[in-house]
Design a protein around this motif. Structure first.
Motif, PDB file in Angstrom:
ATOM      1  N   ILE A  64       0.842  -1.205   0.000  1.00  0.00           N
ATOM      2  CA  ILE A  64       0.000   0.000   0.000  1.00  0.00           C
ATOM      3  C   ILE A  64       0.872   1.248   0.000  1.00  0.00           C
ATOM      4  O   ILE A  64       0.631   2.200  -0.746  1.00  0.00           O
ATOM      5  CB  ILE A  64      -0.966  -0.010   1.198  1.00  0.00           C
ATOM      6  CG1 ILE A  64      -2.045  -1.068   0.966  1.00  0.00           C
ATOM      7  CG2 ILE A  64      -1.595   1.357   1.415  1.00  0.00           C
ATOM      8  CD1 ILE A  64      -2.951  -1.307   2.130  1.00  0.00           C
ATOM      9  N   PHE A  65       1.909   1.260   0.832  1.00  0.00           N
ATOM     10  CA  PHE A  65       2.822   2.406   0.869  1.00  0.00           C
ATOM     11  C   PHE A  65       3.452   2.626  -0.503  1.00  0.00           C
ATOM     12  O   PHE A  65       3.499   3.756  -1.005  1.00  0.00           O
ATOM     13  CB  PHE A  65       3.903   2.182   1.934  1.00  0.00           C
ATOM     14  CG  PHE A  65       4.919   3.283   1.989  1.00  0.00           C
ATOM     15  CD1 PHE A  65       4.631   4.473   2.631  1.00  0.00           C
ATOM     16  CD2 PHE A  65       6.159   3.124   1.386  1.00  0.00           C
ATOM     17  CE1 PHE A  65       5.549   5.498   2.676  1.00  0.00           C
ATOM     18  CE2 PHE A  65       7.091   4.139   1.420  1.00  0.00           C
ATOM     19  CZ  PHE A  65       6.794   5.334   2.080  1.00  0.00           C
ATOM     20  N   ASP A  66       3.925   1.556  -1.126  1.00  0.00           N
ATOM     21  CA  ASP A  66       4.545   1.661  -2.449  1.00  0.00           C
ATOM     22  C   ASP A  66       3.569   2.219  -3.471  1.00  0.00           C
ATOM     23  O   ASP A  66       3.938   3.040  -4.321  1.00  0.00           O
ATOM     24  CB  ASP A  66       5.067   0.303  -2.919  1.00  0.00           C
ATOM     25  CG  ASP A  66       6.244  -0.202  -2.087  1.00  0.00           C
ATOM     26  OD1 ASP A  66       6.834   0.599  -1.339  1.00  0.00           O
ATOM     27  OD2 ASP A  66       6.555  -1.412  -2.183  1.00  0.00           O
ATOM     28  N   GLU A  67       2.323   1.779  -3.418  1.00  0.00           N
ATOM     29  CA  GLU A  67       1.305   2.262  -4.360  1.00  0.00           C
ATOM     30  C   GLU A  67       1.022   3.749  -4.145  1.00  0.00           C
ATOM     31  O   GLU A  67       0.866   4.504  -5.112  1.00  0.00           O
ATOM     32  CB  GLU A  67       0.013   1.455  -4.207  1.00  0.00           C
ATOM     33  CG  GLU A  67      -1.108   1.899  -5.124  1.00  0.00           C
ATOM     34  CD  GLU A  67      -0.786   1.765  -6.611  1.00  0.00           C
ATOM     35  OE1 GLU A  67      -1.369   2.551  -7.401  1.00  0.00           O
ATOM     36  OE2 GLU A  67       0.012   0.901  -6.988  1.00  0.00           O
ATOM     37  N   ILE A  68       0.973   4.195  -2.900  1.00  0.00           N
ATOM     38  CA  ILE A  68       0.750   5.617  -2.611  1.00  0.00           C
ATOM     39  C   ILE A  68       1.906   6.455  -3.163  1.00  0.00           C
ATOM     40  O   ILE A  68       1.692   7.496  -3.789  1.00  0.00           O
ATOM     41  CB  ILE A  68       0.568   5.850  -1.098  1.00  0.00           C
ATOM     42  CG1 ILE A  68      -0.760   5.236  -0.641  1.00  0.00           C
ATOM     43  CG2 ILE A  68       0.628   7.332  -0.750  1.00  0.00           C
ATOM     44  CD1 ILE A  68      -0.925   5.162   0.864  1.00  0.00           C
ATOM     45  N   VAL A  69       3.130   6.000  -2.956  1.00  0.00           N
ATOM     46  CA  VAL A  69       4.298   6.718  -3.485  1.00  0.00           C
ATOM     47  C   VAL A  69       4.253   6.745  -5.009  1.00  0.00           C
ATOM     48  O   VAL A  69       4.509   7.781  -5.631  1.00  0.00           O
ATOM     49  CB  VAL A  69       5.615   6.097  -2.972  1.00  0.00           C
ATOM     50  CG1 VAL A  69       6.813   6.693  -3.691  1.00  0.00           C
ATOM     51  CG2 VAL A  69       5.742   6.293  -1.473  1.00  0.00           C
ATOM     52  N   LEU A  70       3.909   5.622  -5.640  1.00  0.00           N
ATOM     53  CA  LEU A  70       3.823   5.555  -7.092  1.00  0.00           C
ATOM     54  C   LEU A  70       2.772   6.534  -7.626  1.00  0.00           C
ATOM     55  O   LEU A  70       3.017   7.241  -8.614  1.00  0.00           O
ATOM     56  CB  LEU A  70       3.491   4.128  -7.539  1.00  0.00           C
ATOM     57  CG  LEU A  70       3.441   3.891  -9.038  1.00  0.00           C
ATOM     58  CD1 LEU A  70       4.803   4.178  -9.667  1.00  0.00           C
ATOM     59  CD2 LEU A  70       3.023   2.458  -9.330  1.00  0.00           C
ATOM     60  N   GLN A  71       1.614   6.610  -6.977  1.00  0.00           N
ATOM     61  CA  GLN A  71       0.588   7.553  -7.404  1.00  0.00           C
ATOM     62  C   GLN A  71       1.058   8.996  -7.236  1.00  0.00           C
ATOM     63  O   GLN A  71       0.776   9.848  -8.080  1.00  0.00           O
ATOM     64  CB  GLN A  71      -0.709   7.320  -6.622  1.00  0.00           C
ATOM     65  CG  GLN A  71      -1.440   6.075  -7.049  1.00  0.00           C
ATOM     66  CD  GLN A  71      -2.766   5.895  -6.332  1.00  0.00           C
ATOM     67  OE1 GLN A  71      -3.349   6.850  -5.835  1.00  0.00           O
ATOM     68  NE2 GLN A  71      -3.240   4.653  -6.276  1.00  0.00           N
ATOM     69  N   ALA A  72       1.776   9.261  -6.153  1.00  0.00           N
ATOM     70  CA  ALA A  72       2.307  10.614  -5.937  1.00  0.00           C
ATOM     71  C   ALA A  72       3.314  10.966  -7.036  1.00  0.00           C
ATOM     72  O   ALA A  72       3.331  12.100  -7.526  1.00  0.00           O
ATOM     73  CB  ALA A  72       2.955  10.709  -4.562  1.00  0.00           C
ATOM     74  N   ILE A  73       4.144  10.020  -7.446  1.00  0.00           N
ATOM     75  CA  ILE A  73       5.107  10.257  -8.534  1.00  0.00           C
ATOM     76  C   ILE A  73       4.367  10.517  -9.839  1.00  0.00           C
ATOM     77  O   ILE A  73       4.683  11.452 -10.570  1.00  0.00           O
ATOM     78  CB  ILE A  73       6.069   9.053  -8.680  1.00  0.00           C
ATOM     79  CG1 ILE A  73       7.026   8.985  -7.481  1.00  0.00           C
ATOM     80  CG2 ILE A  73       6.860   9.138  -9.988  1.00  0.00           C
ATOM     81  CD1 ILE A  73       7.835   7.699  -7.402  1.00  0.00           C
ATOM     82  N   ASN A  74       3.346   9.707 -10.135  1.00  0.00           N
ATOM     83  CA  ASN A  74       2.587   9.855 -11.374  1.00  0.00           C
ATOM     84  C   ASN A  74       1.832  11.176 -11.446  1.00  0.00           C
ATOM     85  O   ASN A  74       1.530  11.660 -12.532  1.00  0.00           O
ATOM     86  CB  ASN A  74       1.613   8.689 -11.553  1.00  0.00           C
ATOM     87  CG  ASN A  74       2.330   7.386 -11.850  1.00  0.00           C
ATOM     88  OD1 ASN A  74       3.467   7.389 -12.316  1.00  0.00           O
ATOM     89  ND2 ASN A  74       1.691   6.267 -11.558  1.00  0.00           N
ATOM     90  N   HIS A  75       1.515  11.778 -10.308  1.00  0.00           N
ATOM     91  CA  HIS A  75       0.814  13.066 -10.265  1.00  0.00           C
ATOM     92  C   HIS A  75       1.773  14.222 -10.008  1.00  0.00           C
ATOM     93  O   HIS A  75       1.359  15.305  -9.605  1.00  0.00           O
ATOM     94  CB  HIS A  75      -0.296  13.031  -9.208  1.00  0.00           C
ATOM     95  CG  HIS A  75      -1.453  12.174  -9.597  1.00  0.00           C
ATOM     96  ND1 HIS A  75      -1.519  10.825  -9.306  1.00  0.00           N
ATOM     97  CD2 HIS A  75      -2.583  12.466 -10.288  1.00  0.00           C
ATOM     98  CE1 HIS A  75      -2.640  10.332  -9.778  1.00  0.00           C
ATOM     99  NE2 HIS A  75      -3.311  11.295 -10.383  1.00  0.00           N
ATOM    100  N   ASP A  76       3.072  13.973 -10.232  1.00  0.00           N
ATOM    101  CA  ASP A  76       4.117  14.991 -10.062  1.00  0.00           C
ATOM    102  C   ASP A  76       4.111  15.624  -8.672  1.00  0.00           C
ATOM    103  O   ASP A  76       4.435  16.801  -8.514  1.00  0.00           O
ATOM    104  CB  ASP A  76       3.997  16.085 -11.131  1.00  0.00           C
ATOM    105  CG  ASP A  76       4.248  15.534 -12.524  1.00  0.00           C
ATOM    106  OD1 ASP A  76       5.100  14.629 -12.646  1.00  0.00           O
ATOM    107  OD2 ASP A  76       3.593  16.003 -13.475  1.00  0.00           O
ATOM    108  N   MET A  77       3.763  14.849  -7.685  1.00  0.00           N
ATOM    109  CA  MET A  77       3.811  15.336  -6.307  1.00  0.00           C
ATOM    110  C   MET A  77       5.139  14.989  -5.658  1.00  0.00           C
ATOM    111  O   MET A  77       5.497  15.552  -4.635  1.00  0.00           O
ATOM    112  CB  MET A  77       2.653  14.739  -5.498  1.00  0.00           C
ATOM    113  CG  MET A  77       1.290  15.129  -6.020  1.00  0.00           C
ATOM    114  SD  MET A  77      -0.036  14.202  -5.242  1.00  0.00           S
ATOM    115  CE  MET A  77      -0.025  14.909  -3.614  1.00  0.00           C
ATOM    116  N   VAL A  78       5.850  14.056  -6.258  1.00  0.00           N
ATOM    117  CA  VAL A  78       7.148  13.613  -5.745  1.00  0.00           C
ATOM    118  C   VAL A  78       8.137  13.675  -6.895  1.00  0.00           C
ATOM    119  O   VAL A  78       7.874  13.143  -7.967  1.00  0.00           O
ATOM    120  CB  VAL A  78       7.059  12.165  -5.204  1.00  0.00           C
ATOM    121  CG1 VAL A  78       8.412  11.669  -4.756  1.00  0.00           C
ATOM    122  CG2 VAL A  78       6.058  12.076  -4.082  1.00  0.00           C
ATOM    123  N   GLY A  79       9.274  14.328  -6.651  1.00  0.00           N
ATOM    124  CA  GLY A  79      10.272  14.454  -7.694  1.00  0.00           C
ATOM    125  C   GLY A  79      11.463  13.546  -7.493  1.00  0.00           C
ATOM    126  O   GLY A  79      12.156  13.210  -8.430  1.00  0.00           O
TER     127      GLY A  79
END
Length: 163
Positions: A64-79
């Motif tokens: 679940i944590f990995d999926e949340i991080v992946l979604q944040a990356i896909n929405h340009d929230m994490v660089g």
């Protein structure tokens, strides 16, 4: 039931009885779980049984944590260029008088590589020749290794309680 455990995991609630009580009183938790105000909250023993049997030896929380991080990356929230961490210290379930002394090697390679990259970028921007990479410095550190909770660490910090 997984969502109940997730609330406990996310908010650091370590007791199933406390999770049950928090969900009983907190409307936001009830909403997250799909419970109405009059719906009964599952008993703490049900949460405990699921933790001990159903979710034991699974990677569900990491997934679940990995999926949340992946979604944040896909929405340009994490660089991925800057990392911020929380330095909150929690009291370990360990006896601070039961430990062994241990010498460990500190890993400095990642830090040195980041510094070298930043220096090289700065030198290129200013039209200077690149520097030669220096060898990594190996450092050792003596620590207290708890015999009651090996995953805990010992805190030495100014203006903080020692332990």
């Amino acid at each position: 039931l997984f969502k109940m455990m997730f609330i406990g995991y996310l908010y650091g609630i370590r007791s199933e009885r406390q999770i049950e009580k928090e969900i009983y009183y907190n409307m936001a938790y009830r909403w997250f779980l799909g419970l109405n105000i009059n719906d009964p909250v599952p008993h703490h023993s049900t949460i405990s049984w699921n933790r001990r049997t159903r979710f034991k030896d699974t990677t569900i929380f990491q997934d679940i944590f990995d999926e949340i991080v992946l979604q944040a990356i896909n929405h340009d929230m994490v660089g991925g260029r800057v990392l911020f961490t929380d330095s909150t210290h929690l009291k370990a379930n360990a006896n601070k008088h039961k430990y062994t002394r241990k010498t460990i090697e500190q890993e400095t390679q990642n830090y040195i590589n980041e510094l070298n990259e930043a220096i090289q970028e700065d030198r290129e921007e200013h039209g200077k020749k690149p520097l030669k990479n220096k060898e990594e410095v190996k450092a050792e550190k003596d620590i207290r290794h708890s015999t009651t909770d090996p995953e805990s660490g010992y805190l030495y910090r100014e203006n903080k309680p020692e332990g």
